[in-house]
Design an enzyme around this catalytic site. Structure first.
Site, PDB file in Angstrom:
ATOM      1  N   CYS A   2       0.851  -1.227  -0.147  1.00  0.00           N
ATOM      2  CA  CYS A   2      -0.011  -0.025   0.151  1.00  0.00           C
ATOM      3  C   CYS A   2       0.734   1.375  -0.090  1.00  0.00           C
ATOM      4  CB  CYS A   2      -0.995  -0.089   1.028  1.00  0.00           C
ATOM      5  SG  CYS A   2      -1.839  -1.155   1.378  1.00  0.00           S
ATOM      6  N   ARG A  27       2.945   0.140  -5.286  1.00  0.00           N
ATOM      7  CA  ARG A  27       2.962  -0.506  -3.969  1.00  0.00           C
ATOM      8  C   ARG A  27       1.635  -1.232  -3.803  1.00  0.00           C
ATOM      9  NH1 ARG A  27       6.797   1.650  -0.640  1.00  0.00           N
ATOM     10  NH2 ARG A  27       5.498   0.901   1.101  1.00  0.00           N
ATOM     11  N   TRP A  74      -3.187  -2.791  -1.483  1.00  0.00           N
ATOM     12  CA  TRP A  74      -2.907  -3.907  -1.795  1.00  0.00           C
ATOM     13  C   TRP A  74      -3.452  -4.647  -0.775  1.00  0.00           C
ATOM     14  CZ3 TRP A  74       0.002  -8.165   0.027  1.00  0.00           C
ATOM     15  CH2 TRP A  74       0.219  -9.272  -0.960  1.00  0.00           C
ATOM     16  N   ASN A 100      -0.586   1.913   5.781  1.00  0.00           N
ATOM     17  CA  ASN A 100       0.120   0.826   5.221  1.00  0.00           C
ATOM     18  C   ASN A 100       0.694  -0.081   6.218  1.00  0.00           C
ATOM     19  OD1 ASN A 100       2.000  -0.643   3.529  1.00  0.00           O
ATOM     20  ND2 ASN A 100       3.487   0.982   3.738  1.00  0.00           N
ATOM     21  N   GLY A 101       0.555  -1.421   5.997  1.00  0.00           N
ATOM     22  CA  GLY A 101       1.188  -2.310   6.956  1.00  0.00           C
ATOM     23  C   GLY A 101      -0.137  -3.320   7.607  1.00  0.00           C
ATOM     24  N   GLU A 490      15.702 -16.122 -12.873  1.00  0.00           N
ATOM     25  CA  GLU A 490      15.397 -14.964 -13.045  1.00  0.00           C
ATOM     26  C   GLU A 490      14.562 -14.817 -14.207  1.00  0.00           C
ATOM     27  OE1 GLU A 490      15.161 -12.701 -10.776  1.00  0.00           O
ATOM     28  OE2 GLU A 490      14.888 -10.724 -12.364  1.00  0.00           O
ATOM     29  N   LYS A 494      10.819 -13.664 -14.120  1.00  0.00           N
ATOM     30  CA  LYS A 494      10.316 -12.386 -15.087  1.00  0.00           C
ATOM     31  C   LYS A 494       9.016 -12.847 -16.107  1.00  0.00           C
ATOM     32  CE  LYS A 494      11.699  -9.797 -13.398  1.00  0.00           C
ATOM     33  NZ  LYS A 494      12.635  -9.693 -12.132  1.00  0.00           N
ATOM     34  N   GLU A 497       6.051 -13.508 -13.897  1.00  0.00           N
ATOM     35  CA  GLU A 497       5.370 -12.301 -13.060  1.00  0.00           C
ATOM     36  C   GLU A 497       4.728 -11.351 -14.230  1.00  0.00           C
ATOM     37  OE1 GLU A 497       9.234 -10.833 -11.924  1.00  0.00           O
ATOM     38  OE2 GLU A 497       8.091  -9.939 -10.199  1.00  0.00           O
ATOM     39  N   HIS A 513      17.365 -35.789 -14.297  1.00  0.00           N
ATOM     40  CA  HIS A 513      16.924 -36.249 -12.855  1.00  0.00           C
ATOM     41  C   HIS A 513      15.308 -36.217 -12.728  1.00  0.00           C
ATOM     42  CE1 HIS A 513      20.977 -37.305 -11.812  1.00  0.00           C
ATOM     43  NE2 HIS A 513      21.376 -35.858 -12.100  1.00  0.00           N
ATOM     44  N   LYS A 613       4.945  -3.834  -5.335  1.00  0.00           N
ATOM     45  CA  LYS A 613       6.727  -3.685  -5.547  1.00  0.00           C
ATOM     46  C   LYS A 613       7.347  -3.872  -4.223  1.00  0.00           C
ATOM     47  CE  LYS A 613      10.145  -2.107  -7.673  1.00  0.00           C
ATOM     48  NZ  LYS A 613      10.956  -3.040  -8.544  1.00  0.00           N
TER      49      LYS A 613
HETATM   50  C1  F6R Z   1      10.604  -9.643  -9.009  1.00  0.00           C
HETATM   51  C2  F6R Z   1      10.539  -8.822  -7.852  1.00  0.00           C
HETATM   52  C3  F6R Z   1      10.426  -9.297  -6.577  1.00  0.00           C
HETATM   53  C4  F6R Z   1      11.259  -8.758  -5.577  1.00  0.00           C
HETATM   54  C5  F6R Z   1      11.268  -9.351  -4.172  1.00  0.00           C
HETATM   55  C6  F6R Z   1      12.270  -8.564  -3.131  1.00  0.00           C
HETATM   56  O1  F6R Z   1      10.698  -8.969 -10.049  1.00  0.00           O
HETATM   57  O2  F6R Z   1      10.524  -7.726  -7.912  1.00  0.00           O
HETATM   58  O3  F6R Z   1      10.744 -10.894  -6.455  1.00  0.00           O
HETATM   59  O4  F6R Z   1      12.781  -8.708  -6.015  1.00  0.00           O
HETATM   60  O5  F6R Z   1      10.268  -9.051  -3.587  1.00  0.00           O
HETATM   61  O6  F6R Z   1      12.072  -7.170  -3.085  1.00  0.00           O
HETATM   62  P1  F6R Z   1      13.281  -6.422  -2.563  1.00  0.00           P
HETATM   63  O7  F6R Z   1      14.397  -6.381  -3.359  1.00  0.00           O
HETATM   64  O8  F6R Z   1      12.640  -4.844  -2.566  1.00  0.00           O
HETATM   65  O9  F6R Z   1      13.275  -6.812  -1.139  1.00  0.00           O
END
Ligand code: F6R
Length: 618
Positions: A2, A27, A74, A100-101, A490, A494, A497, A513, A613
């Site tokens: 949020c 957020r 969120w 937020n929280g 990764e 990506k 996501e 395996h 985010k």
């Molecule tokens: C993937 C992504 C998430 C963050 C993860 C950690 O694209 O953005 O997997 O990498 O939530 O976030 P931080 O780096 O902010 O601790």
């Protein structure tokens, strides 16, 4: 998660709040709302859906006033709908709150408040805060907020207003971010700097259990006992254009393209006169020299960067290094102690699990180094030492530029540490020469594969057609070995996501395996086969996949003979670079592929479903 914002000053509050919320939408974006005070009237507008829905609503029913708070949500407690959207209000006393929280003891508090006659309209934990402040209110809003904080358990950043007090907003935080902006005759509160950067660059970073009172002309900060605190005002050096799209269709694409410049800046900042430096790192070389093992703790993309770090640290520093997902680390009672260096990696510096991992490590006596992007974030402040990744604000939910900045930072730190520990055979100069070439190589790849001809865009379009032609049955597998194995994970992350296509990353040696059973004409298999010690092994893996009818996309080194092999369906050539630095280049096509596949499917790339985010809740 949020995002929250608060404003008081001469501008139209609605405009400031909406513009700030648009920069905080990363957020959370399942509902949004604002509350504005005009005279002694409090007007609250809340809407389910993205911010655009709220903006549309406010066009029909505009709200005047110069003091207000706003929220982009969120959902954690209660479905994303109009009723659960913030702000939440105690109507009797005119107390309204954005939050937020997570309030962990909200259910006990709610029961108590209901017994006292308070009526709850939403399913949120936030509404508890509004009623509790009202319950504690005795003519002094600041005191009521302070008393309320004592009763709250969990994490929060809040902004609070009282209907009768136009021109005043109170903010407070514990384990969720909150900053204040100082303008001329105006003050702001926000979860993050970009939300208010358009208006001011003078920022106060609030610490846990601090309460701030803002009015247009002034502000005061207090600790939990009400004692006044003198807070430093920091000046932001980056610009709002850095936080905007700069001509790109999406932040994700813009951030992919920022990578060469970020790497260039980062390397030049860290390397002076042929040596590596970290100005802000407050762990002394003497203490670093004593380190006997290294634990790396992070989540998601930052965890993948940490995996690359593990390979290079162990190889160059010659100490045992291991890497853990923060959500596992924090609960598994890891064997660490005063000789362990725990490196926590986080773009946002607010990720709840990583923060908990950091605290666990400190409790066990380890030295904690944070590799972090957001200046003044909680993780950056709580760690014993900090190295900033200098990537600038990352807005797209899918992390790209933070990843390469984290990897480059870990590389530089590795060689810094190897020099401190006087590791035999360590060659800092040679490494510096090589890493300095990376920004140009990254630029030349992006130029050849995107600017001149959008190769990844074309591959993505073919995948899209293929997927539809096979009744949505296709998926992706990413295979690699050694230091590029984290890139396989990764690349898959990506793609998942942003395009919601099923994707898995594997160390190629694991294929036999189990995962090889997946190979038929359905999955597209991305094989990372750049110049490396395990190159021949990767080629064998590719042959095995081809022999079973698989569709292969290879990421290989420019000029590799393999590019001429007609049986390989899709070829991507990255500039030649020594193996250990190759993750910085190999990830570029993987990021672009994910972006373009999502674009083919028409998804909201910067705000993928169900994600936020910054994951500030467990
Ligand atoms: C993937 C992504 C998430 C963050 C993860 C950690 O694209 O953005 O997997 O990498 O939530 O976030 P931080 O780096 O902010 O601790």
């Amino acid at each position: 998660m949020c995002g929250i914002i608060g404003y008081t000053g001469p501008r139209k509050a609605t405009e400031v709040l909406l513009s700030g919320l648009s920069r905080l939408e990363y957020r959370g974006y399942d509902s949004a709302g604002i509350a504005v005070i005009k005279g002694k009237k409090l007007q609250v507008t809340r809407k389910q859906g993205k911010l655009s829905v709220l903006i549309e609503e406010l066009k029909h029913s505009p709200v005047g006033g110069h003091t207000g708070i706003g929220h982009t949500r969120w959902a954690t407690h209660g479905a994303p709908n109009d009723t659960n959207a913030h702000p939440h209000t105690n109507h009797e006393k005119g107390i309204t709150v954005v939050h937020n929280g997570i309030i962990e003891n909200y259910s006990d508090l709610k029961k108590e408040l209901i017994k006292k006659g308070y009526v709850f309209l939403s399913e949120t934990d936030t509404e508890v805060i509004a009623h509790l402040i009202a319950d504690n209110y005795d003519g002094d809003l600041l005191k009521a907020v302070r008393d309320t904080l004592r009763e709250l358990e969990g994490s929060f950043a809040i902004a609070v207003m009282r209907r009768e007090e136009e021109g005043r907003v109170v903010g407070a935080r514990r384990d969720s971010p909150l900053i204040a902006g100082i303008g001329k005759g105006e003050r702001f509160l926000a979860s993050d700097v970009p939300a208010i950067l358009e208006y001011t660059k003078e920022i106060i970073y609030l610490d846990n259990d601090e309460i701030i009172n803002i009015t247009p002309q002034g502000h005061s900060v207090h600790d939990k006992n009400g004692s006044p605190l003198k807070k430093k005002i920091s000046r932001i050096t980056w610009d709002i254009t850095q936080a905007e799209k700069g001509g790109y269709k999406h932040f994700m694409l813009k951030e992919i393209f920022e990578q060469p410049d970020i790497l260039r800046r980062l390397i030049s900042k860290r390397v002076r006169k042929g040596r590596i430096f970290f100005e802000e790192l407050s762990i002394s070389p003497k203490d670093l020299a004593k380190i006997k093992d290294i634990a790396i703790v992070a989540c998601g993309t930052a965890y993948h960067a940490g995996m690359v770090g593990k390979y290079i640290l162990e190889k160059e520093v010659k100490v045992p290094a291991w890497v853990d997902q923060a959500s596992e680390f924090r609960y598994r009672d890891p064997v660490i102690g005063k000789d362990t260096l725990v490196i926590v990696i986080s773009q946002s510096g607010e990720t709840a699990d990583t923060l908990a991992g950091l605290r666990e490590a400190k409790k066990k006596g380890a030295t904690v180094l944070a590799v972090c992007n957001v200046l003044g974030s909680t993780i950056a402040r709580e760690a014993d030492g900090i190295i900033y990744t200098l990537a600038g604000p990352e807005i797209a939910v899918a992390s790209t530029k933070a990843y390469t900045a984290q990897i480059a930072t870990l590389f530089l730190f590795t060689y810094y540490l190897a020099a401190i520990k006087k590791v035999k055979g360590h060659n800092e100069k040679n490494f510096i020469n090589e890493i300095k070439k990376i920004p140009e190589k990254a630029e030349s790849f992006l130029n050849a594969y995107h600017t001149k001809k959008n190769v990844l865009g074309a591959y993505a379009a073919e995948f899209h057609n293929y997927y539809l032609s096979r009744n949505n049955k296709s998926c992706f597998l990413y295979l690699a070995r050694n230091i590029n194995y984290p890139n396989a994970l990764e690349g898959a992350l990506k793609l998942k996501e942003v395009s919601y296509i099923s994707a898995e990353g594997y160390p190629a040696g694991e294929m036999k395996h189990g995962p090889i059973a997946l190979i038929d004409e359905n999955p597209w298999v991305v094989c990372i086969a750049v110049r490396a010690a395990t190159y021949d092994k990767m080629i064998s893996n590719i042959r095995e996949i081809k022999a079973r009818g698989g569709i292969v996309m290879t990421v290989m080194t420019e000029g590799d003979e393999l590019a001429k092999d007609k049986s390989i369906n899709y070829v991507i050539e990255v500039p030649d670079v020594r193996e250990e630095l190759s993750p910085l280049l190999v990830v570029l096509p993987l990021q672009l592929l994910a972006y373009y596949v999502a674009r083919e499917f028409g998804y909201d790339i910067d705000k993928p479903r169900n994600l936020a985010k910054s994951v500030t809740v467990e």
